[in-house]
Design a protein around this motif. Structure first.
Motif, PDB file in Angstrom:
ATOM      1  N   GLU A  36       0.814  -1.215   0.000  1.00 44.50           N
ATOM      2  CA  GLU A  36       0.000   0.000   0.000  1.00 44.50           C
ATOM      3  C   GLU A  36       0.851   1.270   0.000  1.00 44.50           C
ATOM      4  OE1 GLU A  36      -2.983   0.129   2.996  1.00 44.50           O
ATOM      5  OE2 GLU A  36      -3.636  -1.930   2.680  1.00 44.50           O
ATOM      6  N   ARG A  37       2.170   1.154   0.120  1.00 46.14           N
ATOM      7  CA  ARG A  37       3.010   2.355   0.258  1.00 46.14           C
ATOM      8  C   ARG A  37       3.010   3.226  -1.003  1.00 46.14           C
ATOM      9  NH1 ARG A  37       7.884  -1.084   2.929  1.00 46.14           N
ATOM     10  NH2 ARG A  37       6.805  -1.569   4.903  1.00 46.14           N
ATOM     11  N   GLY A  38       2.785   2.618  -2.133  1.00 48.99           N
ATOM     12  CA  GLY A  38       2.722   3.413  -3.359  1.00 48.99           C
ATOM     13  C   GLY A  38       1.334   3.931  -3.661  1.00 48.99           C
TER      14      GLY A  38
ATOM     15  N   LYS B  90       8.486   4.859   4.383  1.00 52.26           N
ATOM     16  CA  LYS B  90       9.189   3.606   4.634  1.00 52.26           C
ATOM     17  C   LYS B  90       8.906   3.184   6.079  1.00 52.26           C
ATOM     18  CE  LYS B  90      13.571   5.870   5.873  1.00 52.26           C
ATOM     19  NZ  LYS B  90      15.017   5.969   5.552  1.00 52.26           N
ATOM     20  N   PRO B  91       9.228   1.954   6.458  1.00 50.31           N
ATOM     21  CA  PRO B  91       8.941   1.485   7.822  1.00 50.31           C
ATOM     22  C   PRO B  91       9.730   2.278   8.859  1.00 50.31           C
ATOM     23  CG  PRO B  91       9.392  -0.366   6.358  1.00 50.31           C
ATOM     24  CD  PRO B  91       9.762   0.868   5.600  1.00 50.31           C
ATOM     25  N   GLY B  92       9.080   2.531  10.025  1.00 49.84           N
ATOM     26  CA  GLY B  92       9.758   3.205  11.122  1.00 49.84           C
ATOM     27  C   GLY B  92      10.585   2.227  11.949  1.00 49.84           C
ATOM     28  N   ARG B  93      11.327   2.759  12.884  1.00 50.62           N
ATOM     29  CA  ARG B  93      12.208   1.914  13.691  1.00 50.62           C
ATOM     30  C   ARG B  93      11.431   1.060  14.684  1.00 50.62           C
ATOM     31  NH1 ARG B  93      16.030   6.725  15.658  1.00 50.62           N
ATOM     32  NH2 ARG B  93      13.975   7.722  15.582  1.00 50.62           N
ATOM     33  N   ASN B  94      10.261   1.537  15.128  1.00 54.05           N
ATOM     34  CA  ASN B  94       9.482   0.813  16.140  1.00 54.05           C
ATOM     35  C   ASN B  94       8.160   0.292  15.592  1.00 54.05           C
ATOM     36  OD1 ASN B  94      11.454   1.366  18.131  1.00 54.05           O
ATOM     37  ND2 ASN B  94      10.583   3.404  18.448  1.00 54.05           N
ATOM     38  N   GLY B  95       8.154  -0.074  14.328  1.00 56.26           N
ATOM     39  CA  GLY B  95       6.957  -0.650  13.732  1.00 56.26           C
ATOM     40  C   GLY B  95       6.012   0.351  13.120  1.00 56.26           C
TER      41      GLY B  95
ATOM     42  N   TYR C 102      -7.531   7.437  -1.498  1.00 53.38           N
ATOM     43  CA  TYR C 102      -7.133   6.099  -1.041  1.00 53.38           C
ATOM     44  C   TYR C 102      -6.958   6.119   0.478  1.00 53.38           C
ATOM     45  CZ  TYR C 102      -4.856   1.587  -0.722  1.00 53.38           C
ATOM     46  OH  TYR C 102      -4.549   0.290  -0.383  1.00 53.38           O
ATOM     47  N   ARG C 103      -7.574   5.126   1.181  1.00 52.21           N
ATOM     48  CA  ARG C 103      -7.536   5.121   2.633  1.00 52.21           C
ATOM     49  C   ARG C 103      -6.937   3.838   3.203  1.00 52.21           C
ATOM     50  NH1 ARG C 103     -11.856   6.334   6.277  1.00 52.21           N
ATOM     51  NH2 ARG C 103     -10.014   6.916   7.480  1.00 52.21           N
ATOM     52  N   GLY C 104      -6.514   2.949   2.393  1.00 54.97           N
ATOM     53  CA  GLY C 104      -5.910   1.724   2.907  1.00 54.97           C
ATOM     54  C   GLY C 104      -6.945   0.647   3.183  1.00 54.97           C
ATOM     55  N   GLU C 105      -6.429  -0.568   3.402  1.00 57.33           N
ATOM     56  CA  GLU C 105      -7.311  -1.723   3.586  1.00 57.33           C
ATOM     57  C   GLU C 105      -7.371  -2.198   5.034  1.00 57.33           C
ATOM     58  OE1 GLU C 105      -5.815  -4.660   0.950  1.00 57.33           O
ATOM     59  OE2 GLU C 105      -6.110  -3.445  -0.862  1.00 57.33           O
ATOM     60  N   GLN C 106      -6.560  -1.605   5.904  1.00 59.06           N
ATOM     61  CA  GLN C 106      -6.557  -2.043   7.300  1.00 59.06           C
ATOM     62  C   GLN C 106      -7.850  -1.621   8.002  1.00 59.06           C
ATOM     63  OE1 GLN C 106      -2.587  -0.077   7.724  1.00 59.06           O
ATOM     64  NE2 GLN C 106      -2.146  -1.847   9.019  1.00 59.06           N
ATOM     65  N   LYS C 107      -8.282  -2.453   8.930  1.00 56.00           N
ATOM     66  CA  LYS C 107      -9.554  -2.214   9.599  1.00 56.00           C
ATOM     67  C   LYS C 107      -9.525  -0.935  10.420  1.00 56.00           C
ATOM     68  CE  LYS C 107     -12.900  -4.389  12.710  1.00 56.00           C
ATOM     69  NZ  LYS C 107     -13.200  -5.576  13.562  1.00 56.00           N
ATOM     70  N   ASN C 108      -8.436  -0.710  11.151  1.00 55.43           N
ATOM     71  CA  ASN C 108      -8.363   0.496  11.990  1.00 55.43           C
ATOM     72  C   ASN C 108      -8.366   1.767  11.143  1.00 55.43           C
ATOM     73  OD1 ASN C 108      -5.767  -0.095  11.000  1.00 55.43           O
ATOM     74  ND2 ASN C 108      -4.835   1.190  12.576  1.00 55.43           N
TER      75      ASN C 108
END
Length: 379
Positions: free
Chosen positions: A320-322, A363-368, A329-335
């Motif tokens: 989903e990052r692109g 990109k991914p962060g250091r703590n998730g 676009y709002r993403g597919e995650q439930k939250n």
């Protein structure tokens, strides 16, 4: 001069050439006949009185010769006394006429050549002009096709925008409608009525936020708002962005930490750049858990400045990052689906930065969580 006039000039030159050529031939033939007539006279006279040959030759040629001569052919007799065909022409003034005809003939050749060259040059000009007009026509056709494609694309984007707006507004409007119907048809306690009112206010607030985002996006896309870049402090722009979401972060107990960085003055639009940073910060606060932190780091590179905003939220799946920078676009995650939003903020961030020759990616962060990396040119 058009082609019709050139043809007439060429025809006149050709007729002049023919006239001069025919006249020259007639003069030459007349000169030959004159010389032959003089030769006959000379031959007849010497045949009648051979002793007067020299006298007769002097009369005809205008030259004197004391030597006698035998009778014979008239031409030979005349040539004996130095009288040739050329002398006959000079003596009768025909040489002048022949020279004049030669001059006229040469002038005719030159005129015909000049007319031909002029005609050739004009035809070349007409050909070049036709090629130029053809090129301009093709250019106009290409421009027209591009304009038609752009209008067609804008029409499709407008239809898609109207569809997206209708879809985004449908949920709060339906919720409001249902809430009003329940209030009108059902006996509610004070607590229940207060809950309905609270929910209605949330729906109205959501629609206001949606409409505001739609208006900003539409004005930016259609060029109604133009970015005004000027030399301004990046630190002040970031302070403005943090200030726009500070109260929301405070309510959730989220700490916003900014690493110290030197004063940087770069060309950018402070209002809209603060909007771009603020949208990223708003997403970080919105999806990060209470009591977490959001960290801002600014780095100065050789030709650009990099602003990184990192959070401790749920993160963004790689697939989903692109897509998160696309409109609506709002993403597919439930939250994400359950959280209030229109999917416009990150789209506006990308538009604002790219129009200032900047970039944005995640990109991914250091703590998730997620780390949004944004750049702006220093000049």
């Amino acid at each position: 001069m058009d082609s019709g006039k050139l043809r007439r000039v060429a025809l006149a030159a050709g007729l002049l050439f023919c006239f001069v050529a025919v006249t020259g031939c007639l003069f030459l033939r007349a000169s030959q006949a004159r010389f032959e007539e003089e030769a006959k006279i000379m031959a007849k006279l010497t045949e009648t009185d051979p002793a007067g040959e020299a006298e007769f030759a002097g009369i005809i040629t205008g030259k004197s010769n004391e030597e006698g001569a035998d009778t014979g052919d008239g031409k030979k007799l005349l040539e004996k006394y130095g009288y040739t065909f050329e002398d006959s022409m000079r003596g009768n003034g025909l040489w002048i006429y022949a020279g004049g005809l030669g001059v006229v003939l040469a002038a005719g050749f030159l005129a015909a050549g000049a007319a031909g060259w002029y005609c050739f040059r004009e035809k070349k000009k007409e050909k070049d002009r036709a090629e130029y007009l053809k090129g301009r026509l093709l250019e106009t056709q290409n421009r027209s096709e591009k304009m038609e494609d752009r209008l067609r694309k804008e029409e499709q984007e407008t239809k898609a925008l109207i569809t997206d707006i209708s879809h985004q507004l449908k949920t709060p409007i339906a919720s409001l409608k249902m809430s009003y119907e329940i209030e009108d048809s059902t006996e509610l306690s004070e607590e229940e009525r207060a809950e309905f009112i609270r929910k209605e206010r949330e729906d109205v607030s959501r629609m206001e936020n949606l409409l505001q985002a739609f208006v900003q996006m539409t004005r930016l896309e259609t060029g109604m708002i133009r970015l005004q870049q000027e030399k301004r402090s990046l630190k002040e722009t970031l302070k403005q962005a943090v200030g726009s979401i500070y109260m929301k972060a405070l309510k959730k107990g989220i700490r916003i930490e900014t690493e110290e960085f030197p004063e940087l003055v770069i060309r950018h639009d402070p209002k809209w750049t603060a909007e771009a940073f603020g949208n990223v910060l708003d997403n970080a606060v919105k999806y990060a858990p209470a009591g977490s932190w959001v960290r801002i780091q600014v780095s100065e590179m050789v030709s650009f400045v990099m602003v990184e905003i990192e959070d401790e939220g749920p993160g963004i799946p790689e697939k989903e990052r692109g897509k998160i920078f696309q409109r609506f676009y709002r993403g597919e995650q439930k939250n994400v689906q359950e959280t209030e939003g229109a999917g416009v903020g990150l789209y506006l961030t990308r538009q604002i930065l790219e129009r200032q020759k900047g970039t944005v990616f995640v990109k991914p962060g250091r703590n998730g969580g997620s780390k949004f990396v944004m750049t702006l040119p220093k000049e």
